[in-house]
Design a protein around this motif. Structure first.
Motif, PDB file in Angstrom:
ATOM      1  N   ALA A 132      15.832 133.698  36.706  1.00 41.15           N
ATOM      2  CA  ALA A 132      15.359 132.435  36.145  1.00 41.15           C
ATOM      3  C   ALA A 132      14.465 132.761  34.951  1.00 41.15           C
ATOM      4  N   VAL A 133      14.279 131.765  34.091  1.00 35.21           N
ATOM      5  CA  VAL A 133      13.492 132.014  32.888  1.00 35.21           C
ATOM      6  C   VAL A 133      12.812 130.733  32.428  1.00 35.21           C
ATOM      7  N   HIS A 134      11.702 130.895  31.737  1.00 32.53           N
ATOM      8  CA  HIS A 134      10.965 129.775  31.153  1.00 32.53           C
ATOM      9  C   HIS A 134      10.614 130.126  29.712  1.00 32.53           C
ATOM     10  N   MET A 135      10.674 129.126  28.844  1.00 26.90           N
ATOM     11  CA  MET A 135      10.252 129.301  27.460  1.00 26.90           C
ATOM     12  C   MET A 135       9.721 127.983  26.934  1.00 26.90           C
ATOM     13  N   ASN A 136       8.649 128.034  26.173  1.00 27.78           N
ATOM     14  CA  ASN A 136       8.232 126.854  25.424  1.00 27.78           C
ATOM     15  C   ASN A 136       7.418 127.285  24.218  1.00 27.78           C
ATOM     16  N   THR A 137       7.515 126.492  23.156  1.00 28.99           N
ATOM     17  CA  THR A 137       6.622 126.631  22.016  1.00 28.99           C
ATOM     18  C   THR A 137       6.253 125.229  21.558  1.00 28.99           C
ATOM     19  N   ARG A 138       5.074 125.086  20.974  1.00 30.32           N
ATOM     20  CA  ARG A 138       4.600 123.757  20.628  1.00 30.32           C
ATOM     21  C   ARG A 138       3.565 123.828  19.512  1.00 30.32           C
ATOM     22  N   MET A 139       3.401 122.698  18.844  1.00 29.16           N
ATOM     23  CA  MET A 139       2.323 122.516  17.880  1.00 29.16           C
ATOM     24  C   MET A 139       1.538 121.283  18.283  1.00 29.16           C
ATOM     25  N   PHE A 140       0.221 121.371  18.198  1.00 24.90           N
ATOM     26  CA  PHE A 140      -0.671 120.257  18.531  1.00 24.90           C
ATOM     27  C   PHE A 140      -1.571 120.019  17.332  1.00 24.90           C
ATOM     28  N   TRP A 141      -1.748 118.757  16.968  1.00 26.37           N
ATOM     29  CA  TRP A 141      -2.576 118.379  15.814  1.00 26.37           C
ATOM     30  C   TRP A 141      -3.536 117.277  16.208  1.00 26.37           C
ATOM     31  N   THR A 142      -4.754 117.365  15.685  1.00 24.64           N
ATOM     32  CA  THR A 142      -5.729 116.280  15.755  1.00 24.64           C
ATOM     33  C   THR A 142      -6.314 116.114  14.355  1.00 24.64           C
ATOM     34  N   PRO A 143      -7.067 115.060  14.087  1.00 28.64           N
ATOM     35  CA  PRO A 143      -7.693 114.935  12.766  1.00 28.64           C
ATOM     36  C   PRO A 143      -8.679 116.046  12.447  1.00 28.64           C
ATOM     37  N   HIS A 144      -9.033 116.862  13.451  1.00 28.23           N
ATOM     38  CA  HIS A 144     -10.037 117.895  13.249  1.00 28.23           C
ATOM     39  C   HIS A 144      -9.488 119.312  13.361  1.00 28.23           C
ATOM     40  N   ALA A 145      -8.291 119.467  13.891  1.00 28.03           N
ATOM     41  CA  ALA A 145      -7.785 120.812  14.151  1.00 28.03           C
ATOM     42  C   ALA A 145      -6.285 120.776  14.381  1.00 28.03           C
ATOM     43  N   TRP A 146      -5.675 121.948  14.334  1.00 33.73           N
ATOM     44  CA  TRP A 146      -4.283 122.121  14.744  1.00 33.73           C
ATOM     45  C   TRP A 146      -4.169 123.479  15.428  1.00 33.73           C
ATOM     46  N   TRP A 147      -3.160 123.618  16.274  1.00 31.13           N
ATOM     47  CA  TRP A 147      -2.907 124.904  16.905  1.00 31.13           C
ATOM     48  C   TRP A 147      -1.476 124.983  17.412  1.00 31.13           C
ATOM     49  N   PHE A 148      -1.041 126.214  17.652  1.00 33.68           N
ATOM     50  CA  PHE A 148       0.274 126.483  18.239  1.00 33.68           C
ATOM     51  C   PHE A 148       0.077 127.128  19.612  1.00 33.68           C
ATOM     52  N   GLY A 149       1.100 127.032  20.441  1.00 28.63           N
ATOM     53  CA  GLY A 149       1.066 127.678  21.741  1.00 28.63           C
ATOM     54  C   GLY A 149       2.471 127.947  22.239  1.00 28.63           C
ATOM     55  N   GLY A 150       2.539 128.706  23.324  1.00 29.29           N
ATOM     56  CA  GLY A 150       3.821 128.912  23.975  1.00 29.29           C
ATOM     57  C   GLY A 150       4.128 130.366  24.238  1.00 29.29           C
ATOM     58  N   GLY A 151       5.357 130.595  24.686  1.00 28.08           N
ATOM     59  CA  GLY A 151       5.828 131.927  25.020  1.00 28.08           C
ATOM     60  C   GLY A 151       7.027 131.833  25.936  1.00 28.08           C
ATOM     61  N   SER A 152       7.373 132.939  26.556  1.00 24.68           N
ATOM     62  CA  SER A 152       8.464 132.932  27.528  1.00 24.68           C
ATOM     63  C   SER A 152       8.200 133.995  28.572  1.00 24.68           C
ATOM     64  N   ASP A 153       8.671 133.722  29.796  1.00 26.91           N
ATOM     65  CA  ASP A 153       8.485 134.689  30.877  1.00 26.91           C
ATOM     66  C   ASP A 153       9.699 134.690  31.779  1.00 26.91           C
ATOM     67  N   LEU A 154       9.969 135.860  32.366  1.00 27.85           N
ATOM     68  CA  LEU A 154      11.158 136.089  33.181  1.00 27.85           C
ATOM     69  C   LEU A 154      10.778 136.003  34.651  1.00 27.85           C
ATOM     70  N   ASN A 155      11.662 135.354  35.442  1.00 22.39           N
ATOM     71  CA  ASN A 155      11.335 135.088  36.842  1.00 22.39           C
ATOM     72  C   ASN A 155      12.490 135.478  37.775  1.00 22.39           C
ATOM     73  N   PRO A 156      12.766 136.779  37.892  1.00 20.90           N
ATOM     74  CA  PRO A 156      13.843 137.199  38.795  1.00 20.90           C
ATOM     75  C   PRO A 156      13.405 137.151  40.251  1.00 20.90           C
ATOM     76  N   CYS A 157      14.329 136.779  41.123  1.00 22.69           N
ATOM     77  CA  CYS A 157      14.035 136.909  42.553  1.00 22.69           C
ATOM     78  C   CYS A 157      14.446 138.286  43.046  1.00 22.69           C
ATOM     79  N   ILE A 158      15.367 138.938  42.332  1.00 25.74           N
ATOM     80  CA  ILE A 158      15.759 140.317  42.600  1.00 25.74           C
ATOM     81  C   ILE A 158      15.535 141.072  41.300  1.00 25.74           C
ATOM     82  N   GLU A 159      14.494 141.862  41.237  1.00 30.44           N
ATOM     83  CA  GLU A 159      14.131 142.472  39.964  1.00 30.44           C
ATOM     84  C   GLU A 159      14.941 143.734  39.697  1.00 30.44           C
TER      85      GLU A 159
END
Length: 298
Positions: A132-159
């Motif tokens: 299984a796997v997860h990934m996300n990336t995002r941008m957030f903005w306010t009138p005072h600041a902005w930032w990015f976030g996210g990443g991806s990670d691997l989720n094996p049940c049998i590694e």
């Protein structure tokens, strides 16, 4: 921060998340089409069902939305969702307080206006040998600041050690142009973030993660965010192609369902994105798309 100069940047980010979404959907449907041997090969290839989501403001007005794309019961994917969104308005009091308390996001206590866009993906596989796997990336903005976030990670049940090594090496290669110190820092951040305190263990084998990322150079930060997204398909697709044809036992499937229970616990109890989505009035089905179709607890 004046809102007007950031209209172009916000549109660039939203367009990129949609482009990445389209590439991933095409790649995943390609895996479904090419799966001609092994378990589940006799089933029809899976296809994404696409639903438009809308978010309403407190006064009933438009506050953005997105696309929820979900595939269920495919040859390769038991359930996978790839969502994109672009939402805006004012934060509800609980979400405003949570954001105001975070380092690097000034002004939220006084001004709750925001804009956010991103892509979020979670894939739960038919074959328990495929991770299984997860990934996300995002941008957030306010009138005072902005930032990015996210990443991806691997989720094996049998590694498989070689799969873990490939996933991490691909991410390291994509982050390399942004500085040699970046990959170790984002890897360590992922190890810390994707940890389940009440179980005393990680939910998977890690990956990369960042949040509240703002160096002051928007173009550089956006380029890094794109490369986090660009790393995903070459890091993940070869692992699925290698594992999707393996035979598996009832014990293997049982291990997969138990591991999915860990994933569900993390997303419902700790995940920032889940909390933010629900507290800002986004479509609950889209927010909870990450939950597996089946899971079990011992």
């Amino acid at each position: 921060m004046d809102a007007a100069p950031f209209q172009s940047e916000k549109q660039q980010a939203a367009d990129w998340f949609r482009t990445l979404r389209d590439r991933i959907v095409a790649g995943f449907e390609g895996l479904e089409d090419s799966h001609a041997a092994g378990p589940f090969a006799d089933q029809p290839p899976g296809r994404f069902e696409v639903t438009e989501t809308r978010r309403k403001s407190d006064d009933g007005g438009d506050a953005g939305g997105g696309l929820m794309s979900v595939m269920r019961g495919g040859r390769v994917f038991e359930k996978v969702g790839v969502n994109v969104s672009q939402v805006y308005g004012t934060l509800a009091p609980r979400a405003q307080a949570a954001m105001a308390a975070r380092k690097g996001i000034p002004g939220m206590a006084e001004d709750p206006r925001f804009w956010a866009s991103g892509i979020s993906l979670v894939a739960h596989m038919q074959n328990p040998h495929a991770p299984a796997v997860h990934m996300n990336t995002r941008m957030f903005w306010t009138p005072h600041a902005w930032w990015f976030g996210g990443g991806s990670d691997l989720n094996p049940c049998i590694e498989y050690a070689e799969d873990t090594a490939h996933f991490h090496a691909t991410q390291k290669a994509h982050l390399g142009p942004h500085g040699a110190e970046l990959y170790p820092r984002l890897k360590a951040w992922a190890d810390e973030y994707f940890f389940i305190p009440h179980r005393g263990r990680a939910r998977g084998v890690g990956g990369i993660f960042m949040d509240d990322h703002c160096t002051g150079d928007w173009q550089a930060d956006f380029a890094l965010t794109r490369d986090i997204g660009n790393a995903f398909l070459p890091a993940f697709l070869p692992l699925v192609e290698k594992r999707r044809t393996q035979s598996f036992s009832d014990a293997d499937k049982d291990a997969q369902l138990i591991h999915r229970g860990l994933y569900a616990e993390y997303n419902l109890v700790y995940d920032r994105g889940t909390k933010f989505g629900l507290e800002t009035g986004h479509d609950a089905n889209a927010v909870l798309m990450s939950l597996p179709p089946l899971a079990k607890w011992v």
